[in-house]
Enzyme design. Structure first.
Site, PDB file in Angstrom:
ATOM      1  N   ASP A   1       0.838  -1.205   0.000  1.00 51.71           N
ATOM      2  CA  ASP A   1       0.000   0.000   0.000  1.00 51.71           C
ATOM      3  C   ASP A   1       0.872   1.254   0.000  1.00 51.71           C
ATOM      4  O   ASP A   1       1.989   1.242   0.513  1.00 51.71           O
ATOM      5  CB  ASP A   1      -0.904  -0.020   1.250  1.00 51.71           C
ATOM      6  CG  ASP A   1      -2.044   0.969   1.140  1.00 51.71           C
ATOM      7  OD1 ASP A   1      -2.304   1.499   0.044  1.00 51.71           O
ATOM      8  OD2 ASP A   1      -2.694   1.234   2.179  1.00 51.71           O
TER       9      ASP A   1
ATOM     10  N   ASN B   1       1.267   3.307  -2.949  1.00 50.78           N
ATOM     11  CA  ASN B   1       1.804   3.684  -4.268  1.00 50.78           C
ATOM     12  C   ASN B   1       1.311   5.063  -4.705  1.00 50.78           C
ATOM     13  O   ASN B   1       2.080   5.870  -5.244  1.00 50.78           O
ATOM     14  CB  ASN B   1       1.371   2.667  -5.333  1.00 50.78           C
ATOM     15  CG  ASN B   1       1.979   1.300  -5.118  1.00 50.78           C
ATOM     16  OD1 ASN B   1       2.830   1.133  -4.262  1.00 50.78           O
ATOM     17  ND2 ASN B   1       1.532   0.333  -5.897  1.00 50.78           N
TER      18      ASN B   1
ATOM     19  N   ARG C   1      -0.683   8.487 -10.232  1.00 54.34           N
ATOM     20  CA  ARG C   1      -0.692   7.303  -9.373  1.00 54.34           C
ATOM     21  C   ARG C   1       0.045   6.107 -10.008  1.00 54.34           C
ATOM     22  O   ARG C   1       0.746   5.355  -9.336  1.00 54.34           O
ATOM     23  CB  ARG C   1      -2.134   6.883  -9.054  1.00 54.34           C
ATOM     24  CG  ARG C   1      -2.948   7.948  -8.360  1.00 54.34           C
ATOM     25  CD  ARG C   1      -4.385   7.491  -8.195  1.00 54.34           C
ATOM     26  NE  ARG C   1      -4.437   6.210  -7.515  1.00 54.34           N
ATOM     27  CZ  ARG C   1      -4.297   6.041  -6.211  1.00 54.34           C
ATOM     28  NH1 ARG C   1      -4.130   7.089  -5.420  1.00 54.34           N
ATOM     29  NH2 ARG C   1      -4.339   4.851  -5.678  1.00 54.34           N
TER      30      ARG C   1
ATOM     31  N   ASN D   1     -10.631  -2.789  -6.040  1.00 54.69           N
ATOM     32  CA  ASN D   1      -9.808  -1.975  -6.958  1.00 54.69           C
ATOM     33  C   ASN D   1     -10.446  -1.792  -8.341  1.00 54.69           C
ATOM     34  O   ASN D   1     -10.070  -0.884  -9.083  1.00 54.69           O
ATOM     35  CB  ASN D   1      -8.400  -2.573  -7.126  1.00 54.69           C
ATOM     36  CG  ASN D   1      -7.503  -2.355  -5.924  1.00 54.69           C
ATOM     37  OD1 ASN D   1      -6.553  -3.100  -5.694  1.00 54.69           O
ATOM     38  ND2 ASN D   1      -7.785  -1.325  -5.119  1.00 54.69           N
TER      39      ASN D   1
ATOM     40  N   ARG E   1       1.741  -4.925   6.334  1.00 52.11           N
ATOM     41  CA  ARG E   1       1.062  -3.886   5.544  1.00 52.11           C
ATOM     42  C   ARG E   1       1.917  -2.628   5.572  1.00 52.11           C
ATOM     43  O   ARG E   1       2.352  -2.177   6.640  1.00 52.11           O
ATOM     44  CB  ARG E   1      -0.329  -3.566   6.091  1.00 52.11           C
ATOM     45  CG  ARG E   1      -1.005  -2.502   5.207  1.00 52.11           C
ATOM     46  CD  ARG E   1      -2.459  -2.278   5.521  1.00 52.11           C
ATOM     47  NE  ARG E   1      -3.042  -1.398   4.500  1.00 52.11           N
ATOM     48  CZ  ARG E   1      -4.290  -1.422   4.098  1.00 52.11           C
ATOM     49  NH1 ARG E   1      -5.129  -2.276   4.630  1.00 52.11           N
ATOM     50  NH2 ARG E   1      -4.721  -0.599   3.165  1.00 52.11           N
TER      51      ARG E   1
HETATM   52  C1  FPP Z   1      -1.942   0.050  -3.357  1.00 48.75           C
HETATM   53  O1  FPP Z   1      -1.482   1.366  -3.401  1.00 48.75           O
HETATM   54  C2  FPP Z   1      -1.375  -0.760  -4.440  1.00 48.75           C
HETATM   55  C3  FPP Z   1      -2.088  -1.369  -5.433  1.00 48.75           C
HETATM   56  C4  FPP Z   1      -3.543  -1.289  -5.513  1.00 48.75           C
HETATM   57  C5  FPP Z   1      -1.455  -2.121  -6.529  1.00 48.75           C
HETATM   58  C6  FPP Z   1      -0.206  -2.872  -6.216  1.00 48.75           C
HETATM   59  C7  FPP Z   1       0.542  -3.092  -7.469  1.00 48.75           C
HETATM   60  C8  FPP Z   1       1.873  -3.059  -7.605  1.00 48.75           C
HETATM   61  C9  FPP Z   1       2.799  -2.916  -6.494  1.00 48.75           C
HETATM   62  C10 FPP Z   1       2.502  -3.151  -8.936  1.00 48.75           C
HETATM   63  C11 FPP Z   1       2.514  -4.410  -9.666  1.00 48.75           C
HETATM   64  C12 FPP Z   1       2.549  -5.651  -8.885  1.00 48.75           C
HETATM   65  C13 FPP Z   1       2.907  -6.824  -9.417  1.00 48.75           C
HETATM   66  C14 FPP Z   1       2.786  -8.061  -8.616  1.00 48.75           C
HETATM   67  C15 FPP Z   1       3.454  -6.921 -10.776  1.00 48.75           C
HETATM   68  P1  FPP Z   1      -2.539   2.539  -3.525  1.00 48.75           P
HETATM   69  O2  FPP Z   1      -2.701   2.872  -4.972  1.00 48.75           O
HETATM   70  O3  FPP Z   1      -3.807   2.166  -2.833  1.00 48.75           O
HETATM   71  O4  FPP Z   1      -1.811   3.714  -2.773  1.00 48.75           O
HETATM   72  P2  FPP Z   1      -2.465   4.881  -1.895  1.00 48.75           P
HETATM   73  O5  FPP Z   1      -3.125   4.232  -0.716  1.00 48.75           O
HETATM   74  O6  FPP Z   1      -1.305   5.723  -1.524  1.00 48.75           O
HETATM   75  O7  FPP Z   1      -3.445   5.583  -2.789  1.00 48.75           O
END
Ligand code: FPP
Length: 257
Positions: free
Chosen positions: A21, A23, A34, A69, A185
């Site tokens: 979490d 990203n 994002r 998602n 997490r």
């Molecule tokens: C949550 O961060 C992350 C995700 C929904 C996607 C995770 C994907 C990756 C790490 C990339 C690809 C993975 C693989 C296995 C190839 P968020 O977007 O909810 O972040 P935020 O809470 O800061 O908005």
């Protein structure tokens, strides 16, 4: 000295699950979209897998895309699916070199066709590997999984008296894997977010403020060290725990009574 050297190799959790979490926040902090955060999160996936392999973890489950998602903007969903496909294709040689076996759990049929194709190809191509199992949770949510388990148990015609906790475990998408002993997490959020609800009943929970794109090997080792600093009691008193004979590996799962 790396934190890896401080880890007791006899008490490594066999299964570690990770909620990746942060990203989006990481990208925002750089003034970027994002998807830039997701793309940089791939390097963290590499680091995490490398660290888990070095430490001797046998199963690593990553929450890569939740059922919820799908509600994100279409461009972000499409970009995440493409990232997944590109990563599987681009990393296949490396996965084989490191004896990593790829698995997927979740509502895989809801993924776009090209994702399903590459996932199937990746799983087939790595099916003989046995150093570590990398399990991607895709279009996954625990309530979806438990609901499907209940439906399939009912459809099997089992009587209520014939249903045990093990029956439920055997109808989950994780039936071939042990339950995680450790759940990590990132990003400072302290929630489970519909991830492996049944399977983490006795898992240790580890929360770190590190945003996923910043997560590196040492962060994984820090989580393992923290895990090893805890006393796992499984509902027993500490006296009972001290008196339980543990043969060989002190990380043997204790049976509940
Ligand atoms: C949550 O961060 C992350 C995700 C929904 C996607 C995770 C994907 C990756 C790490 C990339 C690809 C993975 C693989 C296995 C190839 P968020 O977007 O909810 O972040 P935020 O809470 O800061 O908005």
């Amino acid at each position: 000295m790396s934190l890896l050297d401080q880890i007791d190799k006899n008490r490594i959790p066999s299964h570690v699950a990770v909620i990746m979490d942060g990203n989006g926040r990481w990208a925002k902090s750089q003034g970027k979209e994002r998807i830039f955060g997701h793309a940089n999160g791939v390097e963290s996936v590499r680091s995490c897998l490398k660290a888990a392999t070095k430490a001797g973890v046998q199963y690593l489950t990553l929450y890569a895309f939740s059922t919820e998602n799908w509600n994100r903007p279409k461009e972000e969903v499409d970009a995440l699916m493409n990232l997944l496909v590109d990563t599987i294709i681009g990393e296949l040689d490396e996965l084989n070199k490191n004896e990593v076996r790829l698995h997927a759990i979740g509502d895989i049929q809801s993924l776009p066709d090209h994702c399903q194709t590459e996932l199937a190809r990746g799983m087939m191509a790595t099916s003989q590997n046995n150093t570590i199992n990398l399990i991607l949770a895709l279009s996954y949510s625990a309530r979806w999984e438990i609901l499907n388990a209940v439906k399939s148990i009912v459809a099997s015609g089992l009587s209520a008296d014939g249903i045990t906790a093990d029956t439920i475990s055997q109808h989950l998408t994780t039936k071939s894997f042990p339950d995680p002993e450790l759940l990590i997490r990132t990003s400072g959020e302290h929630r489970i977010s519909n991830f492996l609800l049944w399977q983490i009943a006795y898992a240790e929970l580890y929360f770190t403020d590190t945003l996923w794109p910043d997560f590196r090997e040492e962060d994984f080792y820090a989580a393992l060290l923290n895990y090893q600093s805890r006393e796992r009691r499984f509902g027993k008193t500490s006296d009972q725990i001290q008196n339980i004979p543990v043969e060989g590996d002190s990380n043997q799962p204790l049976r509940l009574v």
